[in-house]
Design an enzyme around this catalytic site. Structure first.
Site, PDB file in Angstrom:
ATOM      1  N   GLU A 135      32.080 -13.820   2.813  1.00 52.54           N
ATOM      2  CA  GLU A 135      30.872 -13.025   2.543  1.00 52.54           C
ATOM      3  C   GLU A 135      30.446 -13.068   1.086  1.00 52.54           C
ATOM      4  O   GLU A 135      29.896 -12.102   0.571  1.00 52.54           O
ATOM      5  CB  GLU A 135      31.085 -11.557   2.969  1.00 52.54           C
ATOM      6  CG  GLU A 135      31.732 -11.418   4.324  1.00 52.54           C
ATOM      7  CD  GLU A 135      31.635 -10.025   4.898  1.00 52.54           C
ATOM      8  OE1 GLU A 135      32.459  -9.181   4.533  1.00 52.54           O
ATOM      9  OE2 GLU A 135      30.706  -9.794   5.688  1.00 52.54           O
TER      10      GLU A 135
ATOM     11  N   ASP B 262      29.412 -17.626   3.464  1.00 54.29           N
ATOM     12  CA  ASP B 262      30.715 -18.028   4.015  1.00 54.29           C
ATOM     13  C   ASP B 262      31.458 -16.881   4.680  1.00 54.29           C
ATOM     14  O   ASP B 262      31.018 -15.733   4.641  1.00 54.29           O
ATOM     15  CB  ASP B 262      31.585 -18.626   2.901  1.00 54.29           C
ATOM     16  CG  ASP B 262      32.074 -17.558   1.923  1.00 54.29           C
ATOM     17  OD1 ASP B 262      31.353 -16.562   1.689  1.00 54.29           O
ATOM     18  OD2 ASP B 262      33.176 -17.714   1.387  1.00 54.29           O
TER      19      ASP B 262
HETATM   20  C1  NOJ Z   1      36.039  -9.186   3.874  1.00 51.53           C
HETATM   21  C2  NOJ Z   1      36.468 -10.547   4.350  1.00 51.53           C
HETATM   22  O1  NOJ Z   1      36.286 -11.495   3.322  1.00 51.53           O
HETATM   23  C3  NOJ Z   1      35.684 -10.952   5.551  1.00 51.53           C
HETATM   24  O2  NOJ Z   1      36.124 -12.226   6.013  1.00 51.53           O
HETATM   25  C4  NOJ Z   1      35.857  -9.939   6.653  1.00 51.53           C
HETATM   26  O3  NOJ Z   1      35.019 -10.278   7.730  1.00 51.53           O
HETATM   27  C5  NOJ Z   1      35.526  -8.528   6.159  1.00 51.53           C
HETATM   28  N1  NOJ Z   1      36.199  -8.219   4.932  1.00 51.53           N
HETATM   29  C6  NOJ Z   1      35.913  -7.486   7.192  1.00 51.53           C
HETATM   30  O4  NOJ Z   1      37.271  -7.579   7.481  1.00 51.53           O
END
Ligand code: NOJ
Length: 463
Positions: free
Chosen positions: A194, A191
């Site tokens: 991550e 998702d």
């Molecule tokens: C963690 C976040 O959950 C994700 O959505 C994002 O792409 C990365 N950090 C980088 O900002």
């Protein structure tokens, strides 16, 4: 007024965020036009500093300048695409497109679903949650916007070589992504946060949006078979989206068929709101005025209202609810373990402002609001209604007092979310999260996506 001010000052000196600016926000959350302009300009400046910073390849969007605790000094496909959506500088967009094409052509572990790259353009090869299939969809949408602008100016050769070549296999950015999305949307993947593997409402909505926009572009460029294929797959996605609706709970679930990742028992997640915001196509289903989106927004807001201490201080009633990613979240911005607790996020809070602003604009355009079982709690929670109850089945039309109350109330409540963002910001700087108890910034500082989300929210504010 004077007594309110004194009380507010006393509280603020405890909260240690005392400044003239914060006091203004606390006492009056409503935005003026010059304030909106000022906020957008400053967010643009701070966001631009994270694009192609010294030592990175042109077109690189770093997620944040933070290089440790957490290390966000990478280019995430998702963050970059959402950032470039609000960038208007043409050379920057062309650099981004060129770099994205290079990234697509490299030997990334997850192919086009690779979530992030090193800032020198090379692949990131460490362990990570792969693939993340919202990335290619979001990147395609941003690149399609660029293609449309170039086509309008008659600059066909760049479009037809670098962006959409209409060939298979393709050597062009948009077509590569669309082919990937069309072929892989059924795949389990990780998702946008991550963390969880499964089928994600956000990812599917982003994929449908990309395929619909892509189909129009393909037709325009005479790739008619591909256009038909993309719109057919968009329709197939649309047919699966209602599976995310949980009738007994009365809201949209963020994930189905989850095989690993953190507990998502509530099913509530701001990603569902982001899904509605990031889709400009197919708005008749799961758009910002869809009852199911409004019901979900209400439930998410309620969950966070009860979860974070900073949402429970009655003195801060002018501020909108601080919104996080999902109630069970344990990622505190630097670590994620059973003993950590997550916080509200700036981009999630700004998303609520955008939802309210856009819903206001769309209801105004439609000229009609019908109260249903699903949307009733959402509308009744607007501050402008002062606790009034609404009746299911009632229809308010342009000119009715209640219609005006609602469309205006959506804007002023949207402003409250912006006030919440500003209140916890460190000056104009926005990090990723702000502490659920003391309100201070937390996690990666100067998060690029935080700025992009504030800009899209403010751009959506009806004037
Ligand atoms: C963690 C976040 O959950 C994700 O959505 C994002 O792409 C990365 N950090 C980088 O900002």
């Amino acid at each position: 007024m004077y007594i309110r001010k004194l009380i507010a000052l006393a509280i603020l000196s405890y909260a240690t965020q005392a400044s003239a600016l914060n006091l203004d926000i606390l006492l009056n959350g409503i935005l003026t036009k010059p304030e909106v302009r000022k906020l957008v300009t400053s967010a643009q400046t701070l966001m631009t500093a994270n694009i192609s910073p010294a030592g990175t390849l042109p077109g690189t969007v770093i997620a944040s300048p933070s290089q440790s605790m957490p290390d966000y000094y990478y280019m995430w496909i998702r963050d970059a695409a959402l950032t470039m959506e609000v960038v208007t500088d043409r050379p920057t967009l062309l650099n981004y497109a060129d770099l994205s094409l290079k990234q697509q052509q490299g030997p990334a572990i997850a192919g086009l679903g690779e979530p992030k790259f090193n800032v020198d353009g090379t692949d990131f090869t460490g362990p990570w949650g792969r693939p993340q299939n919202d990335g290619p969809a979001l990147r395609a949408v941003t690149a399609i916007k660029l293609a449309n602008a170039l086509i309008a100016e008659g600059q066909m050769s760049y479009v037809q070589t670098k962006l959409y070549d209409g060939r298979l296999p393709s050597q062009s950015l948009i077509k590569n992504d669309l082919e990937y999305v069309a072929a892989h949307w059924r795949d389990a993947n990780v998702d946008l946060w991550e963390e969880s593997t499964g089928q994600h409402f956000y990812t599917l909505m982003a994929q449908r949006n990309a395929l619909l926009l892509g189909s129009t572009l393909a037709n325009q460029l005479n790739d008619t078979q591909a256009a038909a294929y993309y719109s057919e797959q968009a329709q197939n996605i649309e047919d699966t989206l209602p599976e995310f609706w949980d009738d007994s709970r009365g809201y949209i679930l963020t994930v189905l068929d989850q095989t690993n990742g953190p507990n998502h028992d509530s099913g509530l997640d701001v990603s569902v709101i982001l899904a509605a915001l990031h889709s400009t196509q197919g708005e008749q289903t799961f758009g910002v005025t869809d009852d199911r989106i409004l019901a979900t927004a209400y439930n998410i807001q309620q969950a966070f209202a009860g979860l974070y201490a900073i949402n429970q201080q009655s003195e801060f009633q002018n501020l909108g609810t601080a919104i996080g990613r999902y109630p069970e979240d344990q990622y505190n911005g630097t670590a994620s373990t059973a003993s950590t607790l997550a916080n509200p996020w700036f981009l999630a809070t700004a998303a609520y402002a955008e939802l309210f602003y856009r819903a206001s604009g769309e209801f105004k355009l439609a000229g009609e609001i019908e109260i249903s079982d699903l949307n009733k709690p959402f509308f009744e929670s607007l501050h402008s209604l002062n606790g009034a109850t609404l009746n299911v089945g009632d229809i308010y039309r342009a000119g009715d007092a209640m219609f005006t109350e609602i469309v205006n109330g959506l804007v002023t409540d949207g402003d409250r979310f912006i006030a919440r963002v500003r209140f916890h910001a460190n000056g104009d700087s926005l990090s990723e999260q702000y502490d659920r108890d003391n309100g201070f910034e937390q996690g990666a500082h100067d998060l690029t996506w935080s700025y992009a989300s504030l800009i899209t929210a403010l751009n959506a504010r009806p004037q």
